[in-house]
Design a protein around this motif. Structure first.
Motif, PDB file in Angstrom:
ATOM      1  N   LYS A  51     -24.387   2.182   5.952  1.00 53.69           N
ATOM      2  CA  LYS A  51     -23.024   1.697   6.201  1.00 53.69           C
ATOM      3  C   LYS A  51     -22.683   0.485   5.334  1.00 53.69           C
ATOM      4  CE  LYS A  51     -22.100   4.341   9.854  1.00 53.69           C
ATOM      5  NZ  LYS A  51     -21.626   5.630   9.516  1.00 53.69           N
ATOM      6  N   ASN A  52     -21.393   0.365   4.992  1.00 53.99           N
ATOM      7  CA  ASN A  52     -20.831  -0.780   4.254  1.00 53.99           C
ATOM      8  C   ASN A  52     -21.471  -1.017   2.890  1.00 53.99           C
ATOM      9  OD1 ASN A  52     -19.047  -1.354   6.397  1.00 53.99           O
ATOM     10  ND2 ASN A  52     -20.662  -2.473   7.445  1.00 53.99           N
ATOM     11  N   THR A  53     -21.828   0.048   2.183  1.00 50.08           N
ATOM     12  CA  THR A  53     -22.418  -0.120   0.851  1.00 50.08           C
ATOM     13  C   THR A  53     -21.519   0.404  -0.265  1.00 50.08           C
ATOM     14  OG1 THR A  53     -23.614   1.957   1.098  1.00 50.08           O
ATOM     15  CG2 THR A  53     -24.793  -0.066   1.667  1.00 50.08           C
ATOM     16  N   SER A  54     -20.545   1.200   0.056  1.00 50.18           N
ATOM     17  CA  SER A  54     -19.649   1.724  -0.962  1.00 50.18           C
ATOM     18  C   SER A  54     -18.236   1.780  -0.385  1.00 50.18           C
ATOM     19  CB  SER A  54     -20.103   3.111  -1.411  1.00 50.18           C
ATOM     20  OG  SER A  54     -19.302   3.556  -2.465  1.00 50.18           O
ATOM     21  N   ILE A  55     -17.620   0.617  -0.298  1.00 52.55           N
ATOM     22  CA  ILE A  55     -16.320   0.487   0.351  1.00 52.55           C
ATOM     23  C   ILE A  55     -15.213   0.586  -0.696  1.00 52.55           C
ATOM     24  CG2 ILE A  55     -14.874  -1.017   1.772  1.00 52.55           C
ATOM     25  CD1 ILE A  55     -17.526  -2.313   2.746  1.00 52.55           C
ATOM     26  N   ILE A  56     -14.167   1.317  -0.354  1.00 54.53           N
ATOM     27  CA  ILE A  56     -12.999   1.420  -1.231  1.00 54.53           C
ATOM     28  C   ILE A  56     -11.816   0.752  -0.547  1.00 54.53           C
ATOM     29  CG2 ILE A  56     -13.788   3.538  -2.333  1.00 54.53           C
ATOM     30  CD1 ILE A  56     -11.629   4.973  -0.595  1.00 54.53           C
ATOM     31  N   LYS A  57     -10.821   0.416  -1.351  1.00 51.88           N
ATOM     32  CA  LYS A  57      -9.603  -0.210  -0.845  1.00 51.88           C
ATOM     33  C   LYS A  57      -8.436   0.717  -1.169  1.00 51.88           C
ATOM     34  CE  LYS A  57      -9.670  -4.528  -0.796  1.00 51.88           C
ATOM     35  NZ  LYS A  57      -9.527  -5.947  -0.577  1.00 51.88           N
ATOM     36  N   ILE A  58      -7.683   1.068  -0.132  1.00 50.46           N
ATOM     37  CA  ILE A  58      -6.524   1.946  -0.272  1.00 50.46           C
ATOM     38  C   ILE A  58      -5.273   1.112   0.010  1.00 50.46           C
ATOM     39  CG2 ILE A  58      -5.378   4.032   0.561  1.00 50.46           C
ATOM     40  CD1 ILE A  58      -8.194   4.889   1.648  1.00 50.46           C
ATOM     41  N   ALA A  59      -4.295   1.183  -0.886  1.00 51.53           N
ATOM     42  CA  ALA A  59      -3.039   0.445  -0.717  1.00 51.53           C
ATOM     43  C   ALA A  59      -1.960   1.386  -0.192  1.00 51.53           C
ATOM     44  CB  ALA A  59      -2.602  -0.157  -2.046  1.00 51.53           C
ATOM     45  N   SER A  60      -1.135   0.857   0.705  1.00 55.70           N
ATOM     46  CA  SER A  60      -0.019   1.617   1.254  1.00 55.70           C
ATOM     47  C   SER A  60       1.157   0.670   1.445  1.00 55.70           C
ATOM     48  CB  SER A  60      -0.438   2.246   2.591  1.00 55.70           C
ATOM     49  OG  SER A  60       0.650   2.933   3.170  1.00 55.70           O
ATOM     50  N   ALA A  61       2.306   1.052   0.934  1.00 53.71           N
ATOM     51  CA  ALA A  61       3.501   0.203   1.061  1.00 53.71           C
ATOM     52  C   ALA A  61       3.972   0.174   2.507  1.00 53.71           C
ATOM     53  CB  ALA A  61       4.610   0.727   0.161  1.00 53.71           C
ATOM     54  N   LYS A  62       4.379  -1.020   2.957  1.00 51.72           N
ATOM     55  CA  LYS A  62       4.923  -1.140   4.314  1.00 51.72           C
ATOM     56  C   LYS A  62       6.254  -0.411   4.367  1.00 51.72           C
ATOM     57  CE  LYS A  62       2.849  -5.528   5.623  1.00 51.72           C
ATOM     58  NZ  LYS A  62       3.097  -6.917   6.025  1.00 51.72           N
TER      59      LYS A  62
END
Length: 132
Positions: A51-62
């Motif tokens: 767990k928590n070794t390959s984290i991605i960030k996803i952006a989403s407009a409000k």
């Protein structure tokens, strides 16, 4: 001749059906944060062994649209996403890029080595609402 034509049509239809069944990769939501007019969703593949070794960030407009409570993204839940990278294509100096701008907001890369140096978007999410 008709027999070959029927076989050809059936094989084309069966190939086309199989490609539609593959819809995204399962990700587990770790954290949901916000910067100005965007949501930042931290996620990792659901089938990861450490767990928590390959984290991605996803952006989403409000958005101002209201979402059903049942479709609202929740931490520790698993969702299928089709992701698209916002990382500049053919960018040579990977070490010098400090972040990516999305929807007019600069999103810096995490200094934590467990985060992938990229920012993703998906059509599967609108605001914090998961579209089935």
């Amino acid at each position: 001749m008709k027999k070959y034509l029927i076989i050809l049509l059936l094989s084309i239809i069966s190939c086309n059906t199989k490609s539609k069944l593959v819809t995204g990769i399962e990700y587990r939501i770790i954290k949901i944060d916000t910067i100005e007019n965007i949501y930042l969703i931290n996620a990792e593949k659901a089938d990861i062994s450490i767990k928590n070794t390959s984290i991605i960030k996803i952006a989403s407009a409000k958005t101002s649209d209201k979402c059903k409570k049942s479709n609202l993204l929740k931490v520790n839940q698993i969702y299928k996403f089709n992701l698209e990278s916002l990382y500049p294509k053919n960018f040579v100096s990977h070490n010098y890029l400090r972040g990516i701008t999305y929807n007019g907001v600069f999103v810096p890369f995490e200094k934590n080595i467990n985060f992938k140096r990229d920012l993703f978007i998906t059509n599967d999410v609108e605001g914090l609402c998961f579209k089935n």
